[in-house]
Design a protein around this motif. Structure first.
Motif, PDB file in Angstrom:
ATOM      1  N   SER A   1       7.164 -21.595 -10.516  1.00 31.30           N
ATOM      2  CA  SER A   1       6.502 -21.365  -9.259  1.00 31.30           C
ATOM      3  C   SER A   1       6.272 -19.765  -8.732  1.00 31.30           C
ATOM      4  O   SER A   1       5.248 -19.520  -8.516  1.00 31.30           O
ATOM      5  N   ALA A   2       7.226 -19.166  -9.316  1.00 31.56           N
ATOM      6  CA  ALA A   2       7.347 -17.913  -9.083  1.00 31.56           C
ATOM      7  C   ALA A   2       6.493 -16.984  -9.802  1.00 31.56           C
ATOM      8  O   ALA A   2       5.968 -15.975  -9.414  1.00 31.56           O
ATOM      9  N   ARG A   3       6.131 -17.329 -11.189  1.00 33.04           N
ATOM     10  CA  ARG A   3       5.353 -16.811 -11.854  1.00 33.04           C
ATOM     11  C   ARG A   3       3.937 -16.959 -11.290  1.00 33.04           C
ATOM     12  O   ARG A   3       2.721 -16.027 -11.394  1.00 33.04           O
ATOM     13  N   VAL A   4       3.521 -18.289 -10.918  1.00 33.25           N
ATOM     14  CA  VAL A   4       2.366 -18.662 -10.324  1.00 33.25           C
ATOM     15  C   VAL A   4       1.945 -17.888  -9.071  1.00 33.25           C
ATOM     16  O   VAL A   4       0.887 -17.274  -9.052  1.00 33.25           O
ATOM     17  N   ALA A   5       3.079 -17.723  -8.121  1.00 33.32           N
ATOM     18  CA  ALA A   5       2.921 -17.138  -6.980  1.00 33.32           C
ATOM     19  C   ALA A   5       2.635 -15.675  -7.303  1.00 33.32           C
ATOM     20  O   ALA A   5       1.661 -14.988  -6.495  1.00 33.32           O
ATOM     21  N   GLU A   6       3.320 -15.086  -7.944  1.00 39.30           N
ATOM     22  CA  GLU A   6       3.108 -13.545  -8.310  1.00 39.30           C
ATOM     23  C   GLU A   6       1.698 -13.353  -8.985  1.00 39.30           C
ATOM     24  O   GLU A   6       1.072 -12.328  -8.387  1.00 39.30           O
ATOM     25  N   ALA A   7       1.219 -13.989  -9.849  1.00 36.97           N
ATOM     26  CA  ALA A   7       0.037 -14.075 -10.388  1.00 36.97           C
ATOM     27  C   ALA A   7      -1.229 -14.269  -9.545  1.00 36.97           C
ATOM     28  O   ALA A   7      -2.148 -13.303  -9.372  1.00 36.97           O
ATOM     29  N   LEU A   8      -0.797 -15.297  -8.579  1.00 34.09           N
ATOM     30  CA  LEU A   8      -1.931 -15.459  -7.468  1.00 34.09           C
ATOM     31  C   LEU A   8      -2.089 -14.165  -6.539  1.00 34.09           C
ATOM     32  O   LEU A   8      -3.138 -13.975  -6.029  1.00 34.09           O
ATOM     33  N   ALA A   9      -0.987 -13.677  -6.312  1.00 30.74           N
ATOM     34  CA  ALA A   9      -0.879 -12.287  -5.526  1.00 30.74           C
ATOM     35  C   ALA A   9      -1.704 -11.343  -6.053  1.00 30.74           C
ATOM     36  O   ALA A   9      -2.518 -10.654  -5.566  1.00 30.74           O
ATOM     37  N   THR A  10      -1.450 -11.091  -7.387  1.00 28.60           N
ATOM     38  CA  THR A  10      -1.818  -9.862  -7.937  1.00 28.60           C
ATOM     39  C   THR A  10      -3.226  -9.842  -8.418  1.00 28.60           C
ATOM     40  O   THR A  10      -4.065  -9.019  -8.632  1.00 28.60           O
ATOM     41  N   GLN A  11      -3.598 -11.039  -9.065  1.00 29.22           N
ATOM     42  CA  GLN A  11      -4.713 -11.248  -9.559  1.00 29.22           C
ATOM     43  C   GLN A  11      -6.087 -11.682  -8.502  1.00 29.22           C
ATOM     44  O   GLN A  11      -6.985 -11.429  -8.471  1.00 29.22           O
ATOM     45  N   ALA A  12      -5.492 -12.621  -7.533  1.00 32.02           N
ATOM     46  CA  ALA A  12      -6.479 -13.264  -6.866  1.00 32.02           C
ATOM     47  C   ALA A  12      -6.231 -12.614  -5.513  1.00 32.02           C
ATOM     48  O   ALA A  12      -7.065 -13.152  -4.454  1.00 32.02           O
TER      49      ALA A  12
ATOM     50  N   ILE B   1      -3.881 -13.477  -2.977  1.00 27.62           N
ATOM     51  CA  ILE B   1      -3.433 -14.541  -2.003  1.00 27.62           C
ATOM     52  C   ILE B   1      -1.902 -14.642  -2.348  1.00 27.62           C
ATOM     53  O   ILE B   1      -1.189 -14.861  -3.108  1.00 27.62           O
ATOM     54  N   LEU B   2      -1.146 -14.319  -0.958  1.00 28.71           N
ATOM     55  CA  LEU B   2       0.331 -14.388  -0.901  1.00 28.71           C
ATOM     56  C   LEU B   2       0.866 -15.566  -0.500  1.00 28.71           C
ATOM     57  O   LEU B   2       0.352 -16.080   0.450  1.00 28.71           O
ATOM     58  N   THR B   3       1.554 -16.118  -1.309  1.00 29.80           N
ATOM     59  CA  THR B   3       2.358 -17.564  -1.032  1.00 29.80           C
ATOM     60  C   THR B   3       3.892 -17.421  -1.203  1.00 29.80           C
ATOM     61  O   THR B   3       4.063 -16.357  -2.148  1.00 29.80           O
ATOM     62  N   ILE B   4       4.465 -18.337  -0.941  1.00 30.37           N
ATOM     63  CA  ILE B   4       5.981 -18.440  -1.233  1.00 30.37           C
ATOM     64  C   ILE B   4       6.021 -19.587  -2.374  1.00 30.37           C
ATOM     65  O   ILE B   4       5.696 -20.605  -2.173  1.00 30.37           O
ATOM     66  N   PRO B   5       6.786 -19.058  -3.361  1.00 29.77           N
ATOM     67  CA  PRO B   5       6.990 -20.134  -4.682  1.00 29.77           C
ATOM     68  C   PRO B   5       7.945 -21.135  -3.921  1.00 29.77           C
ATOM     69  O   PRO B   5       8.937 -20.996  -3.349  1.00 29.77           O
ATOM     70  N   GLY B   6       7.494 -22.496  -4.323  1.00 28.91           N
ATOM     71  CA  GLY B   6       8.321 -23.406  -4.046  1.00 28.91           C
ATOM     72  C   GLY B   6       9.858 -23.460  -4.615  1.00 28.91           C
ATOM     73  O   GLY B   6      10.539 -24.053  -3.832  1.00 28.91           O
ATOM     74  N   ALA B   7       9.941 -22.700  -5.580  1.00 31.27           N
ATOM     75  CA  ALA B   7      11.517 -22.694  -6.063  1.00 31.27           C
ATOM     76  C   ALA B   7      12.339 -21.969  -5.090  1.00 31.27           C
ATOM     77  O   ALA B   7      13.637 -22.113  -5.097  1.00 31.27           O
ATOM     78  N   TYR B   8      11.771 -21.262  -4.255  1.00 32.61           N
ATOM     79  CA  TYR B   8      12.770 -20.454  -3.158  1.00 32.61           C
ATOM     80  C   TYR B   8      13.235 -21.408  -2.171  1.00 32.61           C
ATOM     81  O   TYR B   8      14.005 -21.054  -1.303  1.00 32.61           O
ATOM     82  N   PHE B   9      12.587 -22.552  -2.167  1.00 34.49           N
ATOM     83  CA  PHE B   9      13.072 -23.662  -1.105  1.00 34.49           C
ATOM     84  C   PHE B   9      13.771 -24.692  -1.568  1.00 34.49           C
ATOM     85  O   PHE B   9      14.227 -25.690  -0.857  1.00 34.49           O
ATOM     86  N   GLY B  10      14.370 -24.606  -2.920  1.00 36.99           N
ATOM     87  CA  GLY B  10      15.302 -25.422  -3.586  1.00 36.99           C
ATOM     88  C   GLY B  10      15.101 -25.851  -4.926  1.00 36.99           C
ATOM     89  O   GLY B  10      14.061 -25.779  -5.353  1.00 36.99           O
ATOM     90  N   PRO B  11      15.890 -26.716  -5.519  1.00 36.45           N
ATOM     91  CA  PRO B  11      15.682 -27.311  -6.928  1.00 36.45           C
ATOM     92  C   PRO B  11      14.603 -28.147  -7.113  1.00 36.45           C
ATOM     93  O   PRO B  11      14.608 -29.023  -6.108  1.00 36.45           O
ATOM     94  N   GLY B  12      13.861 -28.163  -8.186  1.00 40.22           N
ATOM     95  CA  GLY B  12      12.996 -29.214  -8.265  1.00 40.22           C
ATOM     96  C   GLY B  12      11.748 -28.742  -7.763  1.00 40.22           C
ATOM     97  O   GLY B  12      10.808 -29.632  -7.648  1.00 40.22           O
ATOM     98  N   GLN B  13      11.392 -27.775  -6.901  1.00 41.13           N
ATOM     99  CA  GLN B  13      10.118 -27.520  -6.231  1.00 41.13           C
ATOM    100  C   GLN B  13       9.089 -26.444  -7.004  1.00 41.13           C
ATOM    101  O   GLN B  13       8.369 -26.206  -6.446  1.00 41.13           O
ATOM    102  N   ASP B  14       9.305 -26.458  -8.247  1.00 35.02           N
ATOM    103  CA  ASP B  14       8.494 -25.416  -9.091  1.00 35.02           C
ATOM    104  C   ASP B  14       6.942 -25.718  -9.191  1.00 35.02           C
ATOM    105  O   ASP B  14       6.039 -25.008  -9.372  1.00 35.02           O
ATOM    106  N   ASN B  15       6.766 -27.181  -8.738  1.00 36.03           N
ATOM    107  CA  ASN B  15       5.353 -27.521  -8.690  1.00 36.03           C
ATOM    108  C   ASN B  15       4.640 -27.174  -7.642  1.00 36.03           C
ATOM    109  O   ASN B  15       3.241 -27.482  -7.566  1.00 36.03           O
ATOM    110  N   HIS B  16       5.162 -26.595  -6.700  1.00 40.44           N
ATOM    111  CA  HIS B  16       4.455 -26.313  -5.167  1.00 40.44           C
ATOM    112  C   HIS B  16       4.664 -24.743  -4.841  1.00 40.44           C
ATOM    113  O   HIS B  16       5.671 -24.007  -5.183  1.00 40.44           O
ATOM    114  N   LEU B  17       3.685 -24.474  -4.126  1.00 42.16           N
ATOM    115  CA  LEU B  17       3.763 -23.148  -3.234  1.00 42.16           C
ATOM    116  C   LEU B  17       3.547 -23.564  -1.826  1.00 42.16           C
ATOM    117  O   LEU B  17       3.033 -24.379  -1.313  1.00 42.16           O
ATOM    118  N   ARG B  18       4.291 -22.523  -0.900  1.00 41.71           N
ATOM    119  CA  ARG B  18       4.156 -22.871   0.476  1.00 41.71           C
ATOM    120  C   ARG B  18       2.970 -21.933   0.935  1.00 41.71           C
ATOM    121  O   ARG B  18       2.698 -20.704   0.673  1.00 41.71           O
TER     122      ARG B  18
END
Length: 392
Positions: A338-349, A351-368
């Motif tokens: 999720s951090a890789r997706v969020a960083e790419a979303l910020a740099t390429q598109a 859009i700044l979001t927070i990676p799901g993994a920052y909120f606990g284990p098993g949350q890599d499929n999500h962004l806040r």
């Protein structure tokens, strides 16, 4: 520079603050899709009321508020807030049940310190609000995890909660509307969880920072204060920052039994002595005077939630939970970090979001997505950016 061995290991092990790290990704965005859309930090996307700003200025320039105030908070704010929430919950809550803090994060720190010490544990949900998790680590407290999933709208299962409340657990900490998912805990679920806590002899620490942004048709968040013995088990937290658009002035509150307030006062005397006095004076005036403005903002945030849902429809990005300020959005790149997706979303598109993994284990499929930060027109612009995006 001092070697790491000379630092507190409980602090060294903490990750750096996540929001500044995420916002730094936006610096690499080239602007090809238009202005950067910041959906990272939960901040009001509109200014404070002009009358509140005037009252803040008057209080800040007054010698009367330049000295120390009461540790528990300004009497005028404690009384005004007690009246406000008594009306909201249909209960009798006194000024003596209110302790004013410098923001809701400080309220959580103080509440946890008041009820738990070395060797004790606190139960929290996963995904969690990252400052709650790091607070427990910082204080050296153990953590009991209650996993929540998209299958159940990220609401905790009462059986899982009861199983997590081992003998060393002193409190169950919940956030509703939830940060990061936005999930709104139904009153019946809160009542069930409160009953479990009472049965187990455990405090329920209920963070209601975002309760002023419940759907407009919700008149009362829950009925917990109607219980005649609520003071034996309930500690409620709140933040004035979002409702009054003053996060920089750091103002929160604890509602609890007077003995709890007395314990928190001991802690606050060492943390800060008293919360900032000028915003306390201004908010005490604003609670009754700006009620209509606050309700209008509530409707505006609801409109932004609808705009986000419309923008993400048929894009491959799915909203698995939504409420108040947040949506927990499942990205279409299953198995990706999720951090890789969020960083790419910020740099390429852009859009700044927070990676799901920052909120606990098993949350890599999500962004806040903190959709309250921006207006409905800007949210509508997410559609094209997300449809065309693929992490490089």
């Amino acid at each position: 520079m001092n070697p790491p061995a000379r630092f507190n290991p409980s602090i060294v092990r903490l990750s750096p603050p996540p929001v500044p790290a995420v916002q730094s990704w936006g610096c690499a965005y080239g602007g090809g899709h238009g202005p950067l859309i910041d959906l990272s930090q939960a901040v009001p996307g509109y200014p404070p009321h002009e009358r509140l700003l005037r009252w803040l200025g008057e209080a800040a320039s007054s010698p009367a508020f330049a000295g120390y105030g009461d540790i528990e908070g300004e009497p005028v704010l404690r009384a005004a807030y007690a009246h406000d929430i008594s009306a909201l919950y249909g209960a009798e809550i006194a000024a003596g049940n209110v302790h004013v803090t410098s923001g809701c994060n400080q309220a959580f720190v103080a509440a946890v310190m008041a009820v738990a010490g070395r060797g004790d544990a606190i139960a929290i949900t996963n995904p969690w609000y990252f400052n709650h998790e790091t607070t427990l680590k910082m204080l050296g407290l153990k953590m009991r995890r209650v996993d929540c999933t998209a299958r159940n709208g990220f609401l905790p299962d009462p059986q899982d909660v009861e199983a997590a409340l081992a003998p060393d657990v002193r409190a169950l900490a919940l956030v509703t509307p939830n940060n990061p998912t936005g999930a709104v805990y139904p009153p019946a679920l809160l009542q069930t969880l409160f009953t479990i806590c009472r049965k187990k002899g455990v405090w329920l620490i209920l963070d209601e920072t975002y309760r002023d942004f419940l759907p407009p048709d919700v008149s009362r968040p829950h009925g917990l204060f109607a219980a005649p013995d609520w003071k034996e088990s309930l500690i409620q937290l709140y933040s004035f920052s979002k409702s009054f658009c003053i996060p920089g002035h750091r103002l929160g509150a604890v509602v609890a039994a007077e003995p709890v307030v007395a314990q928190i006062a001991k802690i606050m005397d060492n943390l800060q002595i008293c919360a900032p006095r000028a915003p306390q004076a201004a908010v005490a005036r604003g609670l009754p005077a700006l009620a209509a403005w606050r309700q209008a903002n509530r409707r505006e945030i609801a409109a932004r939630a609808r705009a986000l849902l419309e923008a993400l429809d048929n894009t491959g990005w799915a909203v698995d939970a939504l409420g108040a300020y947040f949506a927990f959005v499942r990205h279409p790149f299953a198995g990706s970090d999720s951090a890789r997706v969020a960083e790419a979303l910020a740099t390429q598109a852009g859009i700044l979001t927070i990676p799901g993994a920052y909120f606990g284990p098993g949350q890599d499929n999500h962004l806040r997505f903190a959709f309250a930060n921006t207006d409905s027109q800007t949210l509508a612009g997410l559609r094209g950016r997300l449809r065309d995006f693929a992490p490089g």
